[in-house]
Enzyme design. Structure first.
Site, PDB file in Angstrom:
ATOM      1  N   ASP A   1       0.872  -1.163   0.105  1.00 45.98           N
ATOM      2  CA  ASP A   1       0.000   0.135   0.372  1.00 45.98           C
ATOM      3  C   ASP A   1       0.917   1.267  -0.038  1.00 45.98           C
ATOM      4  O   ASP A   1       1.578   1.495   0.979  1.00 45.98           O
ATOM      5  CB  ASP A   1      -0.882  -0.040   1.200  1.00 45.98           C
ATOM      6  CG  ASP A   1      -1.599   1.244   1.582  1.00 45.98           C
ATOM      7  OD1 ASP A   1      -1.719   2.261   0.630  1.00 45.98           O
ATOM      8  OD2 ASP A   1      -2.355   1.392   2.630  1.00 45.98           O
TER       9      ASP A   1
ATOM     10  N   GLU B   1      -7.131   0.732  -4.256  1.00 50.39           N
ATOM     11  CA  GLU B   1      -7.110   0.477  -2.855  1.00 50.39           C
ATOM     12  C   GLU B   1      -8.381   0.232  -2.114  1.00 50.39           C
ATOM     13  O   GLU B   1      -8.477  -0.844  -1.416  1.00 50.39           O
ATOM     14  CB  GLU B   1      -6.747   2.084  -2.197  1.00 50.39           C
ATOM     15  CG  GLU B   1      -5.071   2.054  -2.593  1.00 50.39           C
ATOM     16  CD  GLU B   1      -4.793   3.710  -2.338  1.00 50.39           C
ATOM     17  OE1 GLU B   1      -5.396   4.488  -1.971  1.00 50.39           O
ATOM     18  OE2 GLU B   1      -3.439   3.924  -2.904  1.00 50.39           O
TER      19      GLU B   1
ATOM     20  N   ASP C   1     -12.840   5.561   1.709  1.00 44.88           N
ATOM     21  CA  ASP C   1     -11.445   5.410   2.037  1.00 44.88           C
ATOM     22  C   ASP C   1     -10.831   6.887   1.862  1.00 44.88           C
ATOM     23  O   ASP C   1     -10.686   7.607   0.942  1.00 44.88           O
ATOM     24  CB  ASP C   1     -10.821   4.572   0.840  1.00 44.88           C
ATOM     25  CG  ASP C   1      -9.200   4.521   1.155  1.00 44.88           C
ATOM     26  OD1 ASP C   1      -8.767   5.323   2.015  1.00 44.88           O
ATOM     27  OD2 ASP C   1      -8.552   3.849   0.157  1.00 44.88           O
TER      28      ASP C   1
ATOM     29  N   LYS D   1       2.779  11.720  -3.819  1.00 47.75           N
ATOM     30  CA  LYS D   1       2.085  10.795  -4.231  1.00 47.75           C
ATOM     31  C   LYS D   1       0.908  11.659  -5.103  1.00 47.75           C
ATOM     32  O   LYS D   1       0.338  11.259  -6.183  1.00 47.75           O
ATOM     33  CB  LYS D   1       1.228   9.971  -3.483  1.00 47.75           C
ATOM     34  CG  LYS D   1       0.139   9.011  -4.183  1.00 47.75           C
ATOM     35  CD  LYS D   1      -0.333   7.799  -3.016  1.00 47.75           C
ATOM     36  CE  LYS D   1      -1.500   7.187  -3.414  1.00 47.75           C
ATOM     37  NZ  LYS D   1      -2.180   6.229  -2.428  1.00 47.75           N
TER      38      LYS D   1
HETATM   39  N1  LIG Z   1      -7.040   9.204  14.903  1.00 44.28           N
HETATM   40  C1  LIG Z   1      -6.892   9.944  13.906  1.00 44.28           C
HETATM   41  N2  LIG Z   1      -7.829  10.924  13.980  1.00 44.28           N
HETATM   42  C2  LIG Z   1      -7.836  11.611  12.678  1.00 44.28           C
HETATM   43  N3  LIG Z   1      -7.214  11.462  11.600  1.00 44.28           N
HETATM   44  C3  LIG Z   1      -6.214  10.845  11.784  1.00 44.28           C
HETATM   45  C4  LIG Z   1      -5.894   9.777  12.929  1.00 44.28           C
HETATM   46  N4  LIG Z   1      -5.170   8.772  12.572  1.00 44.28           N
HETATM   47  C5  LIG Z   1      -4.621   9.129  11.458  1.00 44.28           C
HETATM   48  N5  LIG Z   1      -5.116  10.110  10.917  1.00 44.28           N
HETATM   49  C6  LIG Z   1      -4.965  11.023   9.678  1.00 44.28           C
HETATM   50  O1  LIG Z   1      -4.957   9.820   8.684  1.00 44.28           O
HETATM   51  C7  LIG Z   1      -4.074  10.265   7.469  1.00 44.28           C
HETATM   52  C8  LIG Z   1      -3.392   9.013   7.209  1.00 44.28           C
HETATM   53  O2  LIG Z   1      -4.133   7.956   6.544  1.00 44.28           O
HETATM   54  P1  LIG Z   1      -3.794   6.893   5.880  1.00 44.28           P
HETATM   55  O3  LIG Z   1      -2.595   6.354   6.407  1.00 44.28           O
HETATM   56  O4  LIG Z   1      -4.698   5.880   5.723  1.00 44.28           O
HETATM   57  O5  LIG Z   1      -3.238   7.475   4.374  1.00 44.28           O
HETATM   58  P2  LIG Z   1      -2.264   6.962   3.188  1.00 44.28           P
HETATM   59  O6  LIG Z   1      -2.906   5.786   3.138  1.00 44.28           O
HETATM   60  O7  LIG Z   1      -0.928   7.433   3.377  1.00 44.28           O
HETATM   61  O8  LIG Z   1      -2.804   8.008   2.247  1.00 44.28           O
HETATM   62  P3  LIG Z   1      -3.837   7.846   0.775  1.00 44.28           P
HETATM   63  O9  LIG Z   1      -4.562   6.785   1.030  1.00 44.28           O
HETATM   64  O10 LIG Z   1      -4.540   8.926   0.645  1.00 44.28           O
HETATM   65  O11 LIG Z   1      -2.599   7.644  -0.258  1.00 44.28           O
HETATM   66  C9  LIG Z   1      -3.329  11.230   7.858  1.00 44.28           C
HETATM   67  O12 LIG Z   1      -3.768  12.614   7.250  1.00 44.28           O
HETATM   68  C10 LIG Z   1      -3.335  11.444   9.498  1.00 44.28           C
HETATM   69  O13 LIG Z   1      -3.471  12.670   9.957  1.00 44.28           O
HETATM   70 MG   LIG Z   2      -4.233   4.840   1.950  1.00 49.26          MG
END
Ligand SMILES: Nc1ncnc2c1ncn2[C@@H]1O[C@H](COP(=O)(O)OP(=O)(O)OP(=O)(O)O)[C@@H](O)[C@H]1O
Ligand SMILES: [Mg+2]
Length: 509
Positions: free
Chosen positions: A13, A177, A199, A76
């Site tokens: 991922d 995804e 998502d 990204k």
């Molecule tokens: N407890 C929480 N409350 C609110 N937001 C959160 C919490 N935990 C993580 N996040 C937010 O979630 C986001 C990261 O999510 P995730 O890891 O799913 O994204 P990613 O997979 O990197 O991004 P994408 O899928 O968009 O490419 C960040 O912006 C983070 O601040």
């Molecule tokens: Mg993601």
């Protein structure tokens, strides 16, 4: 348990903010691949420090406050984009590194005096993930299923494959995804269900409506916004803090990269805190100095209500997209059996509350919001392995129409939005001039009627048209969209039966 060996296809991922990898074992079990200290998340950050060392993941994140200009994150959002997009400008406003047009009709980013194509940055992150996985598994990982937002165009998907090629990682399949998350949720449960995957990650928002019939996962419709994610929630907070500081002290902190990085860091932490509590301080000592050299502190109080007010329009946008995807799929809220939450930003309570109101029932807790995508990718990777007994079928769709430009700059749609893939279509064409030996077609992806509003995928030149009078040639152009959502084109001269040679050029029109 059959342990994985060389040739294993892992699942990756590749997130905007966080990346994660997983591997499936011979008996269908899946494990996340842990990084040092057991954490399975690798921040999608690449940096070069002042000694010229390249840092990736946690090491890069640890130093980003001090080295904001040479720390690349959230790239990204820029992968596979043309530089003409207003994207460059809007990303530049929220990051401290330099963003500019690249040399291949793409976007480039600067780090430590060097310009990188965005897919090169993704390649660095893939390389790191591959190394971590190889260390953990005890053999060199060479193949992976990599996930992308469902709303990625053909070009963005190609760029991810190219990133893999740069580091010798065979990206055997790109999958969406939300589809991967549905696999993680539904595989092996003998379900007959219609699920909606919501998502909301760090950078992108995707929604897919997927019908699960045991081992068949059929996407009915998808939609999204690759500029809607947790980063935008952070930015809404940052704007509020900057405006407050400016009003109070008359100082614009946005021009100070180190201050901005500290604010950005704290904004995200405060946002996350406010998912668990209702109030949080927002204080940074010595954020800047007055013109008289007096140190100034940043001191604001944030509460959940304020955060919700500032980010209300963002949640609205997600729900609007959910609504239109339901219209595309021909379903109503009552037809959705489960709403699945994926992505860290879905932990924000108001997101869950508003979805509960929208659907009349709370979302399912059936998958882990951070892990489901990598797990689904690993399961899919396992199903593709030569020695696998796991049979499953993914039927996906393209997120935006694909078509060719016709006279006057309008779009002739070949595949409409949400067309099932894999899919192939042949269309008839002819010469428009006497003696013409080449046919040039410009292919676009997007839902606008005018091609200027869509993304140019490429200019295809077919040579070997039998010369004759205008309108005499009988040509057939075949559009083939793979299961990965990637287009290949071919053409035939129907009179000679000859396959015509193709060259593709992505121009900067
Ligand atoms: N407890 C929480 N409350 C609110 N937001 C959160 C919490 N935990 C993580 N996040 C937010 O979630 C986001 C990261 O999510 P995730 O890891 O799913 O994204 P990613 O997979 O990197 O991004 P994408 O899928 O968009 O490419 C960040 O912006 C983070 O601040
Ligand atoms: Mg993601």
């Amino acid at each position: 348990m059959n342990s994985p060996g060389p040739g294993t296809i892992i699942g990756i991922d590749l997130g905007t903010t966080n990346s994660c990898a997983a591997v499936a074992f011979g008996d269908g079990q899946v494990k996340l691949i842990p990084y040092k200290g057991g954490d399975s998340i690798i921040p999608s950050i690449f940096a070069i420090d002042d000694k010229g060392n390249e840092l990736i993941g946690h090491e890069a994140k640890r130093q980003w406050q001090l080295n904001p200009r040479n720390t690349l994150y959230a790239t990204k959002r820029l992968i596979g984009r043309a530089p003409k997009d207003d994207v460059v400008e809007s990303v530049q406003r929220s990051v401290q590194y330099q963003v500019h047009a690249g040399t291949e009709n793409d976007v480039a980013v600067d780090c430590h005096g060097r310009a990188f194509h965005v897919h090169e940055v993704s390649a660095k992150i893939l390389h790191k993930i591959r190394d971590v996985a190889s260390d953990h598994l005890g053999f060199k990982v060479s193949r992976a299923v990599v996930t992308v937002p469902a709303y990625f165009t053909d070009r963005q998907r190609q760029a991810v494959k190219e990133a893999g090629r740069l580091v010798d990682l065979d990206v055997v399949r790109i999958i969406n995804e939300p589809t991967a998350a549905a696999l993680a949720y539904g595989l092996g449960k003998q379900l007959t269900e219609r699920v909606l995957v919501y998502d909301l990650g760090g950078g992108t928002f995707d929604v897919s409506i997927i019908e699960i019939r045991d081992r068949v996962f059929e996407v009915k419709a998808t939609g999204g916004d690759i500029f809607l994610g947790g980063i935008d929630f952070d930015n809404a907070m940052i704007r509020h803090v900057l405006d407050g500081f400016q009003a109070k002290h008359g100082i614009d902190l946005s021009t100070d990269p180190v201050a901005m990085q500290r604010i950005k860091d704290l904004a995200e932490r405060t946002k996350i805190d406010l998912s668990a509590r209702t109030e949080a301080p927002f204080s940074i000592p010595f954020i800047t100095m007055t013109s008289q050299g007096q140190p100034l502190n940043l001191d604001v109080k944030f509460d959940r209500k304020l955060l919700e007010k500032l980010t209300h329009p963002l949640v609205d946008r997600t729900l609007k997209i959910v609504g239109s995807v339901m219209v595309d799929a021909g379903v109503t809220a009552a037809d959705i059996d489960e709403v699945m939450l994926v992505g860290g930003q879905t932990r924000m309570p108001i997101v869950q509350e508003r979805l509960t109101r929208f659907f009349g029932k709370p979302p399912s807790k059936g998958v882990h919001p951070d892990e489901a995508v990598a797990i689904g990718a690993a399961l899919y990777g396992w199903s593709l392995q030569e020695n696998s007994d796991l049979k499953l079928q993914l039927l996906d769709v393209i997120p935006m129409a694909i078509g060719l430009e016709q006279a006057g700059g309008t779009m002739h749609v070949v595949f409409p939005r949400n067309a099932a893939i894999p899919n192939a279509k042949a269309i008839a064409a002819t010469s428009s001039e006497d003696g013409q030996t080449e046919l040039v077609v410009r292919i676009f992806q997007g839902d606008q009627a005018e091609t200027s509003g869509n993304e140019l995928l490429g200019e295809f030149t077919f040579s070997g048209v039998s010369p004759g009078q205008a309108g005499e040639a009988r040509l057939e152009i075949v559009f083939d969209v793979s299961i990965e959502g990637i287009l290949t084109m071919s053409a035939r001269d129907l009179d000679s039966g000859r396959q015509m040679r193709t060259t593709v050029r992505v121009t900067s029109s």
